[in-house]
Design a protein around this motif. Sequence first.
Motif: not given
Length: 151
Positions: A112-113, A115-117, A119-120
């Motif tokens: 999840v971390q 994926e967030k990176e 996306l950012a």
Amino acid sequence: MVKVEIVEEKEQHDSRSPYSSPASSRTSSSVSLSSVGSELDAEESFYERIVALADIIPPTTRQSISSRLGKTAGFIKGTGKVVGNLVWIVTTSALLVGLPLALVLEDEAKIVQQEKEMLAQQQGAQMLAPPGSMYPPSNQPLQKGVTPPGF
């Protein structure tokens, strides 16, 4: 056990004896047994004193004390065994179920971390890129992150 021994008195008085007195005789003595020094106590061991106490306590009382102590020891042993088994069950269950679960949750949190990176990074690249670049415009829906197999 205490051994009693009759000792014949000699004419001369031994000054080192705890029983000696100037008016000592076999029938009357002014020295009591409580005034005897600790010399006699040193010869008798603690175990011998405890064994001598057994003669003082009646057999019925000794039997009841022994049975109560036996029942108490059995209860404590049984309780300890049950508690030990419960601790074993809880510990092995935690290791067999909890540890793999914790590892899976940790791996999922890492994914999840990431994926967030990603996306950012994509959003940051779109803001910096000129309008005619190779990135799609911001009004189009962005692609969702990579989903690992099985999720």
